[in-house]
Design an enzyme around this catalytic site. Structure first.
Site, PDB file in Angstrom:
ATOM      1  N   CYS A   1       0.981  -1.106   0.380  1.00 41.26           N
ATOM      2  CA  CYS A   1       0.050  -0.114  -0.415  1.00 41.26           C
ATOM      3  C   CYS A   1       0.830   1.252   0.357  1.00 41.26           C
ATOM      4  O   CYS A   1       1.273   1.518   1.068  1.00 41.26           O
ATOM      5  CB  CYS A   1      -1.036  -0.100   1.237  1.00 41.26           C
ATOM      6  SG  CYS A   1      -1.969   1.218   1.344  1.00 41.26           S
TER       7      CYS A   1
ATOM      8  N   GLU B   1      -3.598   0.815  -5.782  1.00 43.56           N
ATOM      9  CA  GLU B   1      -2.703   0.512  -6.601  1.00 43.56           C
ATOM     10  C   GLU B   1      -2.714  -0.276  -7.935  1.00 43.56           C
ATOM     11  O   GLU B   1      -3.745   0.477  -8.498  1.00 43.56           O
ATOM     12  CB  GLU B   1      -3.560  -1.312  -5.748  1.00 43.56           C
ATOM     13  CG  GLU B   1      -2.664  -2.374  -5.530  1.00 43.56           C
ATOM     14  CD  GLU B   1      -1.291  -2.280  -5.210  1.00 43.56           C
ATOM     15  OE1 GLU B   1       0.012  -2.024  -5.308  1.00 43.56           O
ATOM     16  OE2 GLU B   1      -1.510  -2.360  -3.342  1.00 43.56           O
TER      17      GLU B   1
END
Length: 224
Positions: free
Chosen positions: A2, A104
């Site tokens: 992340c 992402e």
């Protein structure tokens, strides 16, 4: 991994996370939060929740600030207790890192360019990443507080995009995660699991989010 997230509902932090009203008054909506930046983090102190600003990038007091590996921004849930760097924080320095969504990048067949996706709750509301932090003062170092987001394996939705995802806490598990009285890792580690895929949405967004210099709500808008 992340490496980017959004926190747009800053005015709702006190209501959603039961922190003292006014703590979020100096915050502005952000749509491209990046490593090394200062981010709001929620911890428990003296039986209540407090909002603190911490640098995203985990640096214990003993870690040299330059010349070595970059400060980790993520910590894998599966190996937290195997890493001496993270183990003490799992015991007594756990935190909530609020967000409205995260980004992402998905690999594209036949291309070196990855497509960024924005992932958020169905209602676009606030949620909390499970985090750990360290206070440089613990070892007589700098007063800086730094943090990392914990990651876990992907759910069904995320597995189509990436092989990891941040550990998003169920609201019912948030208090246990930051409870300073819970110092047994085996009690809180089960909270670190893939979030229910049916409660999340994901869609492609502009590649402009790849640069931390870019900011604005358009970064979280869908593209064809």
């Amino acid at each position: 991994m992340c490496g980017r997230f959004a926190l747009s509902d800053t005015h709702q932090l006190s209501l959603r996370f039961d922190v003292e009203p006014g703590d979020e008054s100096s915050l502005i909506p952000r749509y491209n939060v990046a490593p090394t930046q200062s981010i709001p983090v929620i911890v428990e102190e003296n039986g209540g929740r407090v909002l603190r600003m911490m640098r995203w990038g985990f640096r214990p007091a003993w870690k040299q600030p330059a010349g070595g590996a970059p400060d980790p921004i993520n910590a894998r849930a599966e190996t937290l207790m195997e890493r001496p760097m993270f183990r003490p924080s799992v015991v007594k320095r756990r935190c909530l890192i609020p967000a409205n969504g995260f980004y992402e990048w998905k690999a594209q067949p036949g291309s070196k360019v990855k497509q960024p996706y924005y992932i958020h709750l169905e209602d676009n509301g606030l949620f909390a990443f499970a985090g750990i932090y360290v206070d440089g003062r613990d070892a007589g170092g700098s007063p800086d507080q730094t943090c990392a987001i914990i990651t876990t394996g992907p759910n069904e939705l995320m597995s189509e995009i990436h092989n990891r995802m941040p550990a998003i806490l169920e609201p019912s598990g948030e208090q246990a995660w930051i409870d300073s009285e819970l110092t047994e890792p085996e009690v809180v580690l089960p909270l670190l699991r893939p979030y229910e895929a049916g409660d999340l949405q994901a869609y492609p967004v502009s590649s402009r989010v790849s640069s931390p210099r870019n900011e604005g709500p358009e970064l979280a808008e869908p593209v064809e």
